[in-house]
Every structure is written in structure tokens, then in C-alpha cells.
Design a protein around this motif. Structure first.
Motif, PDB file in Angstrom:
ATOM      1  N   ALA A 229      14.454   9.649   9.829  1.00  0.00           N
ATOM      2  CA  ALA A 229      14.281  11.105   9.804  1.00  0.00           C
ATOM      3  C   ALA A 229      12.890  11.487   9.312  1.00  0.00           C
ATOM      4  CB  ALA A 229      15.353  11.749   8.917  1.00  0.00           C
ATOM      5  N   ILE A 230      12.409  10.778   8.299  1.00  0.00           N
ATOM      6  CA  ILE A 230      11.061  11.036   7.767  1.00  0.00           C
ATOM      7  C   ILE A 230      10.002  10.746   8.824  1.00  0.00           C
ATOM      8  CG2 ILE A 230       9.323  10.237   6.102  1.00  0.00           C
ATOM      9  CD1 ILE A 230      11.683   9.797   4.127  1.00  0.00           C
ATOM     10  N   LYS A 231      10.182   9.619   9.525  1.00  0.00           N
ATOM     11  CA  LYS A 231       9.231   9.239  10.575  1.00  0.00           C
ATOM     12  C   LYS A 231       9.216  10.266  11.698  1.00  0.00           C
ATOM     13  CE  LYS A 231       8.150   5.534  13.843  1.00  0.00           C
ATOM     14  NZ  LYS A 231       8.589   4.239  14.425  1.00  0.00           N
TER      15      LYS A 231
ATOM     16  N   SER B 136      11.612  17.097   1.143  1.00  0.00           N
ATOM     17  CA  SER B 136      13.013  16.988   0.744  1.00  0.00           C
ATOM     18  C   SER B 136      13.588  15.621   1.121  1.00  0.00           C
ATOM     19  CB  SER B 136      13.823  18.099   1.426  1.00  0.00           C
ATOM     20  OG  SER B 136      15.193  17.977   1.142  1.00  0.00           O
ATOM     21  N   LEU B 137      13.264  15.146   2.335  1.00  0.00           N
ATOM     22  CA  LEU B 137      13.757  13.846   2.784  1.00  0.00           C
ATOM     23  C   LEU B 137      13.201  12.705   1.929  1.00  0.00           C
ATOM     24  CD1 LEU B 137      13.496  14.287   6.667  1.00  0.00           C
ATOM     25  CD2 LEU B 137      15.602  13.971   5.358  1.00  0.00           C
ATOM     26  N   LYS B 138      11.927  12.816   1.576  1.00  0.00           N
ATOM     27  CA  LYS B 138      11.301  11.781   0.746  1.00  0.00           C
ATOM     28  C   LYS B 138      11.917  11.740  -0.646  1.00  0.00           C
ATOM     29  CE  LYS B 138       6.854  11.743   3.162  1.00  0.00           C
ATOM     30  NZ  LYS B 138       5.423  12.153   3.109  1.00  0.00           N
ATOM     31  N   ALA B 139      12.218  12.933  -1.190  1.00  0.00           N
ATOM     32  CA  ALA B 139      12.845  13.007  -2.509  1.00  0.00           C
ATOM     33  C   ALA B 139      14.252  12.406  -2.453  1.00  0.00           C
ATOM     34  CB  ALA B 139      12.917  14.459  -2.969  1.00  0.00           C
ATOM     35  N   GLU B 140      14.957  12.702  -1.359  1.00  0.00           N
ATOM     36  CA  GLU B 140      16.312  12.154  -1.178  1.00  0.00           C
ATOM     37  C   GLU B 140      16.254  10.638  -1.040  1.00  0.00           C
ATOM     38  OE1 GLU B 140      20.228  12.771   1.717  1.00  0.00           O
ATOM     39  OE2 GLU B 140      18.427  14.002   2.013  1.00  0.00           O
ATOM     40  N   ALA B 141      15.259  10.148  -0.286  1.00  0.00           N
ATOM     41  CA  ALA B 141      15.100   8.708  -0.095  1.00  0.00           C
ATOM     42  C   ALA B 141      14.771   8.017  -1.421  1.00  0.00           C
ATOM     43  CB  ALA B 141      14.006   8.430   0.926  1.00  0.00           C
ATOM     44  N   ALA B 142      13.927   8.653  -2.219  1.00  0.00           N
ATOM     45  CA  ALA B 142      13.549   8.088  -3.516  1.00  0.00           C
ATOM     46  C   ALA B 142      14.773   8.005  -4.437  1.00  0.00           C
ATOM     47  CB  ALA B 142      12.461   8.947  -4.163  1.00  0.00           C
ATOM     48  N   ASP B 143      15.629   9.008  -4.353  1.00  0.00           N
ATOM     49  CA  ASP B 143      16.845   9.034  -5.170  1.00  0.00           C
ATOM     50  C   ASP B 143      17.803   7.910  -4.756  1.00  0.00           C
ATOM     51  OD1 ASP B 143      18.616  10.374  -7.132  1.00  0.00           O
ATOM     52  OD2 ASP B 143      19.855  10.790  -5.375  1.00  0.00           O
ATOM     53  N   VAL B 144      17.975   7.743  -3.436  1.00  0.00           N
ATOM     54  CA  VAL B 144      18.850   6.678  -2.931  1.00  0.00           C
ATOM     55  C   VAL B 144      18.286   5.309  -3.303  1.00  0.00           C
ATOM     56  CG1 VAL B 144      19.788   5.575  -0.858  1.00  0.00           C
ATOM     57  CG2 VAL B 144      19.771   8.061  -1.040  1.00  0.00           C
TER      58      VAL B 144
END
Length: 233
Positions: A118-120, A56-64
């Protein structure tokens, strides 16, 4: 009265089985087995949750990141600001508009940094837990083997008691035996007993008179507090 004596005889034999089960439940072998089992179950659930969180965090990061790149593209429109001014455009309007986009870029960059952290952290927690799970998984076979050995050690005695119970239950009325076995599955023991001074011998509560009147003729009632079976004194 013969029926009550039959169920009391059955319960006395069952007492040996209950003790056997209780001793096994309290053994270190079973405690370790249950501890490992519960740990692995909860750990696997947590690993799944962490993996889902990371996705979820990676998808959010990709969107940003996508929004950041798109905003960078729009800023190219302001590269020819001098030409717009020469053509009579309002410089203050375009400066304000450009500044808003720059502020948005800063926010997107801050959001990306937060998400990256957060991902790390999620990945580090996942890897740490995964190592612990692998370590416990290596210990698990030996723990299971010890528990199985403890169960096997009491198996002959358990079978002997159950054979004895099988013989004794023939003298117990089917309905009473069914009630007894239902209570036994609820981990109640002793299951049945005689009132003492009109009180339950197990929890000391006094059943209502209307209930006690049902005990005439060798009947049984259920204690409304501890739910055991009771018969008359």
C-alpha cells in the motif's frame, strides 16, 4: 412610468455589458484558464491527501513492526522448552502457547507485506501526480497570459459601458436599482420585464392575482419561479 422606462434604458445598456461578460466566459482563453485552475486546486488537495495517507500507512507499519519484534522476543522464552519439560512442565500447554505466538507472527508479517504494498502504491501515485502537476504548472503562465490578454482586449469597451450605466442609473429610483443589481449578481438577465397575458415573459408562469394587484401605479413584483422583476402590461 418614467421610473420603469429609466430602468429599462439601464437594462438595455447593461445588455451590452452582459454580452461582453458572457462572451469572455465562453472564450477558449477563459475555459483553459478555469480548467487549469481547477485541476491544480484539486491536484494539490489530492497530493496532500496522498501524503497524509502515506504518513498514516508508515506509522501503522512501524507499529506492526514493533509488535512483531516484541513477539519475536517472547518466543525466546520457549528456547529452553526441554528444560521446562524435564522439570515436569506440561509440554502440550507450552506447545499450544508457542504455536499461538507463531501464528501471530505470521499475521504480523502478512500485515507488514500488505502495508508495504500500500505504501509503495501510494508513493507511485503521488510521484505520478506530482509529475503531472509540474507539467501543468509549466503551462500555466502562458494560459494565464492569454486569458489576461483577452480580458485586456475588452477592457476599454467594458469601461465605456460602465460609464454609460453610471449616467443612466441617476434616473433610476435607488430601491429599484438595488433590486436590479442584486438580481444581476445572481447572473439573471434580463432582470426586468413586462407581464404578457398576465404571465412572466421569461418563464411563462402566471403570478397570483394578489401579486399582480401590486403592479398598479408602476410597481414591480418578483416572479416566484425565475425570480426576475416584473411590471404591469
Amino acid at each position: 412610468m418614467a421610473q420603469l422606462q429609466a430602468i429599462l434604458n439601464y437594462q438595455e445598456a447593461d445588455r451590452k455589458l452582459f454580452k461582453l461578460e458572457r462572451d469572455l466566459a465562453a472564450s477558449n482563453e477563459r475555459k483553459e484558464y478555469v480548467k487549469v485552475k481547477k485541476y491544480l486546486e484539486s491536484a494539490m488537495e489530492k497530493l496532500d491527501a496522498l501524503e497524509l495517507k502515506a504518513t498514516s500507512l508508515k506509522a501503522e507499519a512501524a507499529d506492526v513492526c514493533k509488535k512483531y519484534e516484541a513477539l519475536e522476543e517472547t518466543l525466546k522464552d520457549f528456547e529452553n522448552l526441554d528444560e521446562l519439560v524435564t522439570g515436569g512442565a506440561d509440554i502440550a500447554f507450552y506447545k499450544k502457547k508457542a504455536q499461538l505466538k507463531i501464528d501471530q507472527l505470521k499475521k504480523f508479517k502478512a500485515d507488514l507485506n500488505t502495508l508495504s504494498t500500500a505504501i509503495k502504491e501510494t508513493d507511485e501515485e503521488y510521484q505520478k501526480l506530482k509529475k503531472q502537476v509540474i507539467s501543468v504548472e509549466k503551462q500555466r503562465p502562458a494560459i494565464v497570459e492569454k486569458y489576461q490578454a483577452a480580458k485586456a482586449a475588452i477592457e476599454p469597451e467594458r469601461q465605456a459601458i460602465e460609464a454609460e450605466l453610471k449616467k443612466l442609473e441617476k434616473d433610476v429610483p435607488a430601491q429599484l436599482l438595488e433590486k436590479y443589481k442584486t438580481k444581476r449578481k445572481e447572473k439573471l438577465f434580463p432582470v426586468i420585464g413586462a407581464l404578457m397575458d398576465n404571465r412572466c415573459p421569461f418563464c411563462s408562469m402566471e403570478p397570483p392575482l394578489v401579486e399582480r394587484n401590486k403592479l398598479s401605479g408602476g410597481g414591480t413584483i418578483e416572479c416566484f419561479t425565475c425570480h426576475r422583476l416584473l411590471f404591469g402590461e
